[in-house]
Design a protein around this motif. Sequence first.
Motif, PDB file in Angstrom:
ATOM      1  N   THR A 185     -39.088 -28.489 -10.037  1.00  0.00           N
ATOM      2  CA  THR A 185     -39.855 -29.396  -9.187  1.00  0.00           C
ATOM      3  C   THR A 185     -38.952 -30.158  -8.218  1.00  0.00           C
ATOM      4  OG1 THR A 185     -39.723 -31.029 -10.965  1.00  0.00           O
ATOM      5  CG2 THR A 185     -41.722 -29.702 -10.848  1.00  0.00           C
ATOM      6  N   GLY A 186     -37.748 -30.476  -8.666  1.00  0.00           N
ATOM      7  CA  GLY A 186     -36.760 -31.085  -7.784  1.00  0.00           C
ATOM      8  C   GLY A 186     -37.071 -32.496  -7.332  1.00  0.00           C
ATOM      9  N   THR A 187     -37.931 -33.216  -8.050  1.00  0.00           N
ATOM     10  CA  THR A 187     -38.218 -34.603  -7.678  1.00  0.00           C
ATOM     11  C   THR A 187     -36.951 -35.435  -7.805  1.00  0.00           C
ATOM     12  OG1 THR A 187     -40.479 -34.393  -8.509  1.00  0.00           O
ATOM     13  CG2 THR A 187     -39.632 -36.624  -8.169  1.00  0.00           C
ATOM     14  N   PRO A 188     -36.530 -36.123  -6.732  1.00  0.00           N
ATOM     15  CA  PRO A 188     -35.276 -36.882  -6.778  1.00  0.00           C
ATOM     16  C   PRO A 188     -35.394 -38.125  -7.654  1.00  0.00           C
ATOM     17  CG  PRO A 188     -36.381 -37.228  -4.687  1.00  0.00           C
ATOM     18  CD  PRO A 188     -37.172 -36.189  -5.405  1.00  0.00           C
ATOM     19  N   GLN A 189     -35.024 -37.989  -8.911  1.00  0.00           N
ATOM     20  CA  GLN A 189     -35.046 -39.108  -9.844  1.00  0.00           C
ATOM     21  C   GLN A 189     -34.125 -38.788 -11.011  1.00  0.00           C
ATOM     22  OE1 GLN A 189     -39.173 -39.314 -11.074  1.00  0.00           O
ATOM     23  NE2 GLN A 189     -38.899 -37.765 -12.639  1.00  0.00           N
ATOM     24  N   SER A 190     -33.662 -39.836 -11.674  1.00  0.00           N
ATOM     25  CA  SER A 190     -32.832 -39.635 -12.857  1.00  0.00           C
ATOM     26  C   SER A 190     -33.728 -39.409 -14.067  1.00  0.00           C
ATOM     27  CB  SER A 190     -31.952 -40.863 -13.091  1.00  0.00           C
ATOM     28  OG  SER A 190     -32.749 -41.950 -13.575  1.00  0.00           O
ATOM     29  N   MET A 191     -33.121 -39.018 -15.159  1.00  0.00           N
ATOM     30  CA  MET A 191     -33.879 -38.939 -16.398  1.00  0.00           C
ATOM     31  C   MET A 191     -34.231 -40.358 -16.848  1.00  0.00           C
ATOM     32  SD  MET A 191     -30.780 -38.087 -19.085  1.00  0.00           S
ATOM     33  CE  MET A 191     -31.861 -38.143 -20.494  1.00  0.00           C
ATOM     34  N   TYR A 213     -27.205 -37.404 -10.541  1.00  0.00           N
ATOM     35  CA  TYR A 213     -28.155 -38.177 -11.344  1.00  0.00           C
ATOM     36  C   TYR A 213     -29.488 -37.455 -11.552  1.00  0.00           C
ATOM     37  CZ  TYR A 213     -25.286 -42.441 -11.026  1.00  0.00           C
ATOM     38  OH  TYR A 213     -24.277 -43.366 -11.127  1.00  0.00           O
ATOM     39  N   LEU A 214     -29.656 -36.292 -10.980  1.00  0.00           N
ATOM     40  CA  LEU A 214     -30.946 -35.603 -11.041  1.00  0.00           C
ATOM     41  C   LEU A 214     -31.346 -35.299 -12.476  1.00  0.00           C
ATOM     42  CD1 LEU A 214     -33.284 -34.308  -9.436  1.00  0.00           C
ATOM     43  CD2 LEU A 214     -31.971 -32.175  -9.432  1.00  0.00           C
ATOM     44  N   ASP A 215     -32.570 -35.605 -12.815  1.00  0.00           N
ATOM     45  CA  ASP A 215     -33.106 -35.350 -14.149  1.00  0.00           C
ATOM     46  C   ASP A 215     -32.996 -33.852 -14.470  1.00  0.00           C
ATOM     47  OD1 ASP A 215     -34.516 -35.154 -16.497  1.00  0.00           O
ATOM     48  OD2 ASP A 215     -36.290 -36.225 -15.776  1.00  0.00           O
ATOM     49  N   PRO A 216     -32.338 -33.480 -15.588  1.00  0.00           N
ATOM     50  CA  PRO A 216     -32.225 -32.062 -15.946  1.00  0.00           C
ATOM     51  C   PRO A 216     -33.581 -31.354 -16.042  1.00  0.00           C
ATOM     52  CG  PRO A 216     -30.764 -33.379 -17.303  1.00  0.00           C
ATOM     53  CD  PRO A 216     -31.603 -34.337 -16.520  1.00  0.00           C
ATOM     54  N   ALA A 217     -34.626 -32.094 -16.423  1.00  0.00           N
ATOM     55  CA  ALA A 217     -35.960 -31.492 -16.519  1.00  0.00           C
ATOM     56  C   ALA A 217     -36.455 -31.038 -15.151  1.00  0.00           C
ATOM     57  CB  ALA A 217     -36.937 -32.492 -17.130  1.00  0.00           C
TER      58      ALA A 217
END
Length: 361
Positions: free
Chosen positions: A173-179, A163-167
Amino acid sequence: MTKGFIIAFKAVIIFLAVVIAILMASVILWIIGADVSATFYTICIEPLSKMLHLSEVLIRAIPLCIIALGISVAYRSGIINIGAEGQMAMGLLAFTGVALAFPDVPRPLLLPLALIASVIGGGVWGFIPGILKAKLNVSELLSTVMLNYIAAQFYSLCLRTIYLDPAEQVYGTGTPQSMRLTENVWLGRLTGRLHYGIIIAIVLAFLIFVLMWKTSIGFKMRASGSGARAARYAGISVGFYVTVSMVISGAFAGLAGGVELAGVHRRAIEGITNNYGFSGVVVALFGGLHPFGIIPASFFFGLMIYGATLAPSKVGVPANIVQVMQGIIIIVIVTAQMVLSNAYFRDRVWRRIQSMRKKEA
């Protein structure tokens, strides 16, 4: 024993419980050196002073209400669900998965589909402890707590992988969040950040009331919770209704995750459950395990949670003091319920009052 005495007895016990809770909270605030009156004003009154603050209170009350409704079903059916935190996380994952997989599906179809997915995700996670309890008599306290840990870790893993945001990958940055999820799964907003989830919560409260008090299924659930042995003797499949109640409870927690995601955050992030699953247990108990009691109870705890965000800057009180106050409320509620359910103690009070009246006469 008259009906008037019973009502007066309950009113006095509830009044004493409220007074004791306030006094205990006041003592703790005094010990940490806080201004007691200013702290209570900041937490309980100031959030009601502006529409912006009030909408933030209601935003926090929505998931609390939905989760507490599900928990009340489980409690009424004789099983204690403290796994709503994990069930909410699984609902979040299911909602996000559908939203990411079908971003171009029209909103009238995709939003209900994603919400149904969140219901299924939470329901499946509630089914596990329910069937374990029904078939193997596994303690639901143990199973739901363990499943909370599993769900939390699995949710965190998904945010960091599939689910990791491609951006986040591109910029490193690797912030654990979805797009950010497609607008086709967003819940509309009434004012400010207040979304239509409040209507969903109110409708669900009415539906739970009808289910539990106006249908044979609800009667069998409550009968199973009131006395499993007597219910079995009456031909009720207690194990079946215990499992069903946990599925419903988990489904509501999962739906709360979907509503929170669609109405507020609009992307899966860490910490989105915000301990709503645990607070929902307190709300359910505080609301007397009844839908029409849970609605004001969820508003009250939403008020406390939002008031806690104002407390550090306004009066210098740590935000986690609200968790301490919730603990106090739990202790007082449990004690008050034990007193109210003690027919022998009530009878002693009645006899004592009658004896005093005879002496006066």
